[in-house]
Design an enzyme around this catalytic site. Sequence first.
Site, PDB file in Angstrom:
ATOM      1  N   ASP A 103      -2.711   6.851  10.249  1.00 42.27           N
ATOM      2  CA  ASP A 103      -1.912   5.924  11.060  1.00 42.27           C
ATOM      3  C   ASP A 103      -0.441   6.236  10.801  1.00 42.27           C
ATOM      4  O   ASP A 103      -0.140   7.184  10.082  1.00 42.27           O
ATOM      5  CB  ASP A 103      -2.257   4.468  10.686  1.00 42.27           C
ATOM      6  CG  ASP A 103      -2.055   4.198   9.190  1.00 42.27           C
ATOM      7  OD1 ASP A 103      -1.074   4.699   8.613  1.00 42.27           O
ATOM      8  OD2 ASP A 103      -2.885   3.477   8.596  1.00 42.27           O
TER       9      ASP A 103
ATOM     10  N   SER B 163       0.803  -1.226   0.000  1.00 41.07           N
ATOM     11  CA  SER B 163       0.000   0.000   0.000  1.00 41.07           C
ATOM     12  C   SER B 163       0.836   1.276   0.000  1.00 41.07           C
ATOM     13  O   SER B 163       0.381   2.304  -0.504  1.00 41.07           O
ATOM     14  CB  SER B 163      -0.902   0.019   1.232  1.00 41.07           C
ATOM     15  OG  SER B 163      -0.111  -0.070   2.402  1.00 41.07           O
TER      16      SER B 163
ATOM     17  N   ASN C  59       4.277  -5.665   5.453  1.00 39.62           N
ATOM     18  CA  ASN C  59       3.355  -6.764   5.777  1.00 39.62           C
ATOM     19  C   ASN C  59       4.071  -8.107   5.935  1.00 39.62           C
ATOM     20  O   ASN C  59       3.424  -9.148   5.971  1.00 39.62           O
ATOM     21  CB  ASN C  59       2.286  -6.876   4.687  1.00 39.62           C
ATOM     22  CG  ASN C  59       1.517  -5.575   4.515  1.00 39.62           C
ATOM     23  OD1 ASN C  59       0.952  -5.058   5.477  1.00 39.62           O
ATOM     24  ND2 ASN C  59       1.521  -5.031   3.312  1.00 39.62           N
TER      25      ASN C  59
END
Length: 266
Positions: A222, A36, A101
């Site tokens: 975030d 992302s 991730n």
Amino acid sequence: MPSISSVLSLLGFAALALSSPAPNKRAVTVYLAGDSTMAKAGGGSGTDGWGNYFPYSLSLSVVNKAIGGRSARSYTVEGRFDEIVKLVQANDIVLIEFGHNDGGSLSPTDNGRTDCPGAGSETCQSTYNGQTVTVLTYPAYLINAGKAITAKGAKVIISSPTPNNPWEGGTFAYTPSRFTTYAKSAVASIGSNAMFVDHGQYTANIFQSLGKTKVDAFFPNDHTHTSPVGANTVSKAFVKALLCGGGGFLSGSVKNSTSSVEGACI
Ligand SMILES: *[C@@H]1O[C@H](CO)[C@@H](O)[C@H](O)[C@H]1NC(C)=O
């Protein structure tokens, strides 16, 4: 019977076909493979990935194949590297950046993204979606992808992941994650058609010089996903890192001079 002129034009056509170096040659293309932090609108509303800004600095066409939530493992298992391997032609460039991730633990629950810990050919047995699966290390996934890409005559750039907001604790703090080391070692194993770019460190350095207020504003939701303005800064950090290293495989294809891009060479 064919006319003389049609025979001659056929001969001419044959000569042309013989002299052209590669019939399906097209301009060099840069493919982006990542998560992302690189993907279009990565990470939810009000955020974007740096891969969307990178094309502004290049004179080549860029295809952004980054997808949110992916790791070196899930990008591999979903066949996304295979798709890029099919698409690449000689001299194309594939820019690979993972890490956000890839961490975590395979137990008690395997999320399908976590890699087997380790820097080499270690494997882990895991259960994902009710299936027993063999999980490889982060470098192993990138080495497999890199070797398949370079076998087609294309080139690979592997970069270290972007930092999470290094100002979130109040003062500036950036320690490269293990994925920086792993990205470097994967490049060394793939060989001379692969190169490393320390995107994480260059981004951290620019974030440090911009200061807490500006950088905090880059992270609206975030500590991982940037605003569009933040993504543009992260892209510029990549360009700076590239230029400071002489451009590498993208030498001559970057629109900007080294001194025109903010930040300092390290
Ligand atoms: C490079 O130049 C282009 C065109 O002027 C600009 O859009 C882009 O933001 C610049 N890139 C960097 C890294 O400064």
